[in-house]
Design a protein around this motif. Structure first.
Motif, short mmCIF file in Angstrom:
data_model
loop_
_atom_site.label_atom_id
_atom_site.label_comp_id
_atom_site.label_asym_id
_atom_site.label_seq_id
_atom_site.Cartn_x
_atom_site.Cartn_y
_atom_site.Cartn_z
N ALA A 235 0.83 -1.20 0.00
CA ALA A 235 0.00 0.00 0.00
C ALA A 235 0.86 1.24 0.00
O ALA A 235 1.94 1.27 0.56
CB ALA A 235 -0.90 0.01 1.24
N GLY A 236 0.31 2.28 -0.66
CA GLY A 236 0.91 3.60 -0.54
C GLY A 236 2.14 3.80 -1.35
O GLY A 236 3.01 2.96 -1.46
N PRO A 237 2.28 4.96 -2.00
CA PRO A 237 3.46 5.29 -2.76
C PRO A 237 4.56 5.81 -1.87
O PRO A 237 4.32 6.33 -0.80
CB PRO A 237 2.96 6.40 -3.70
CG PRO A 237 1.87 7.05 -2.92
CD PRO A 237 1.24 5.99 -2.10
N ALA B 102 11.77 -4.33 -9.75
CA ALA B 102 12.22 -3.04 -10.29
C ALA B 102 11.04 -2.16 -10.66
O ALA B 102 11.03 -0.95 -10.38
CB ALA B 102 13.11 -3.27 -11.51
N MET B 103 10.02 -2.74 -11.29
CA MET B 103 8.87 -1.95 -11.69
C MET B 103 8.03 -1.52 -10.49
O MET B 103 7.45 -0.43 -10.49
CB MET B 103 8.02 -2.73 -12.69
CG MET B 103 8.68 -2.93 -14.04
SD MET B 103 9.17 -1.36 -14.81
CE MET B 103 7.60 -0.54 -14.94
N ARG B 104 7.98 -2.37 -9.48
CA ARG B 104 7.24 -1.99 -8.27
C ARG B 104 7.87 -0.75 -7.63
O ARG B 104 7.18 0.20 -7.26
CB ARG B 104 7.22 -3.15 -7.28
CG ARG B 104 6.44 -2.85 -6.00
CD ARG B 104 6.26 -4.09 -5.15
NE ARG B 104 7.53 -4.71 -4.82
CZ ARG B 104 7.64 -5.81 -4.09
NH1 ARG B 104 6.55 -6.43 -3.65
NH2 ARG B 104 8.82 -6.32 -3.81
N ILE B 105 9.19 -0.73 -7.55
CA ILE B 105 9.89 0.42 -6.98
C ILE B 105 9.69 1.66 -7.84
O ILE B 105 9.39 2.76 -7.35
CB ILE B 105 11.39 0.09 -6.82
CG1 ILE B 105 11.59 -0.99 -5.76
CG2 ILE B 105 12.18 1.35 -6.47
CD1 ILE B 105 12.99 -1.57 -5.72
N THR B 106 9.86 1.48 -9.16
CA THR B 106 9.75 2.61 -10.08
C THR B 106 8.36 3.21 -10.07
O THR B 106 8.19 4.44 -10.02
CB THR B 106 10.12 2.17 -11.51
OG1 THR B 106 11.46 1.69 -11.53
CG2 THR B 106 9.99 3.32 -12.49
N LEU B 107 7.34 2.37 -10.11
CA LEU B 107 5.98 2.87 -10.18
C LEU B 107 5.53 3.50 -8.86
O LEU B 107 4.80 4.49 -8.85
CB LEU B 107 5.03 1.74 -10.59
CG LEU B 107 5.21 1.27 -12.04
CD1 LEU B 107 4.47 -0.04 -12.29
CD2 LEU B 107 4.74 2.34 -13.02
N VAL C 207 0.93 0.17 -5.80
CA VAL C 207 1.27 -0.99 -6.64
C VAL C 207 1.02 -2.29 -5.90
O VAL C 207 1.46 -2.48 -4.78
CB VAL C 207 2.75 -0.93 -7.09
CG1 VAL C 207 3.06 -2.10 -8.02
CG2 VAL C 207 3.05 0.39 -7.77
N ARG C 208 0.31 -3.18 -6.58
CA ARG C 208 0.17 -4.55 -6.12
C ARG C 208 0.70 -5.45 -7.23
O ARG C 208 0.69 -5.06 -8.41
CB ARG C 208 -1.28 -4.88 -5.78
CG ARG C 208 -1.88 -3.92 -4.76
CD ARG C 208 -3.29 -4.28 -4.38
NE ARG C 208 -3.33 -5.45 -3.51
CZ ARG C 208 -3.25 -5.38 -2.18
NH1 ARG C 208 -3.07 -4.21 -1.57
NH2 ARG C 208 -3.32 -6.47 -1.45
#
Length: 272
Positions: free
Chosen positions: A11-13, A38-43, A50-51
């Motif tokens: 949860a949460g950016p 990598a995409m989870r961190i970037t997004l 992000v889930r």
């Protein structure tokens, strides 16, 4: 190397605002753990919630338990094909779906789009391109069916009234200059005027199928089904003929279409 560990949702950016300024909940489905991380961190850094899921069944379960605003999906999943995941989602939700896949063949792209995907990005990809596609599908997902009036170059199209009128020349020229790099010589001055071209019923259905989904790639079969009815054979030559008729009536330069563009082998887009 494949890691069988599941990467759960989060949860949460980490950084507020950015491309996901309205806290878009995004489900990213990918079977390569390194890319997924990598995409989870970037997004997250761009402001998305992000889930994640490593396979198709987990993706469908995650989407059902915590409905996302957007799905980014790989096709090559270990337990089921990504097209099956699209079909599973489309059975109950109209959430925008972007396919992100190493499969570059036209057949795979058409299959994904016909199953209900909204766009298709081929690996390798740039994060800027992906985020641009995310912004585009997010914008158009909000009110596609409520669209009744659309500006297309020098024309204003009223879908409800089935009426095309000429726009003010200054607005039309600005659009034409920005999009095609040359002036529209046929724009006329003044207020909206009911002197636009006349369309046949088939042309109206085709135009509506495109302009109600600005920026979206609509496949040949989707257009044929919407215009001529479900179960009709894929007749790309007839579709191409009617697209060319629309371009001759609506485009400033039909040989260099600015608004009704072709994705070779896949379908067409209305570009606002």
């Amino acid at each position: 190397m494949r890691d069988d560990a599941r990467l759960g949702g989060a949860a949460g950016p980490e950084v507020a605002g950015g491309d996901g300024a309205d806290m878009t909940r995004l489900l990213f489905v990918e079977d390569e753990p390194q890319l997924l991380r990598a995409m989870r961190i970037t997004l997250r850094a761009r402001g998305f919630e992000v889930r994640t899921a490593l396979d198709g069944r987990h993706a469908l379960s995650e989407a059902a338990s915590c409905p996302p605003d957007l799905v980014i999906l790989d096709l090559g999943l270990p337990d089921m094909d990504g097209v099956e995941v699209i079909q599973g989602l489309r059975a109950w939700t109209g959430v925008p779906i972007i396919v992100l896949s190493g499969r570059a063949s036209g057949h795979d792209k058409v299959a994904a789009l016909d199953a209900g995907a909204d766009d298709y990005v081929t690996k390798p990809f740039s994060i800027d391109e992906l985020l641009a596609r995310v912004r585009a599908v997010t914008r158009r997902a909000t009110s596609a069916e409520s669209v009744t009036v659309v500006d297309l170059g020098r024309y204003r199209i009223d879908l409800g009234e089935k009426r095309i009128s000429s726009r003010d020349s200054a607005d039309a020229d600005a659009d034409a200059d920005a999009g095609s790099g040359h002036e529209d010589p046929s724009a006329t001055g003044g207020e909206d005027k009911p002197d636009g071209p006349r369309l046949t019923p088939t042309e109206w259905r085709l135009l509506e199928a495109l302009v109600r989904h600005p920026g979206k790639l609509v496949s040949h079969q989707q257009l044929i089904s919407q215009v001529w009815g479900p179960g009709v054979a894929d007749d790309s030559s007839s579709l191409r003929l009617y697209i060319n008729k629309l371009r001759r009536k609506l485009e400033p330069d039909p040989t260099r279409p600015r608004y009704l563009t072709t994705e070779p082998g896949l379908g067409y887009r209305y570009q606002p």
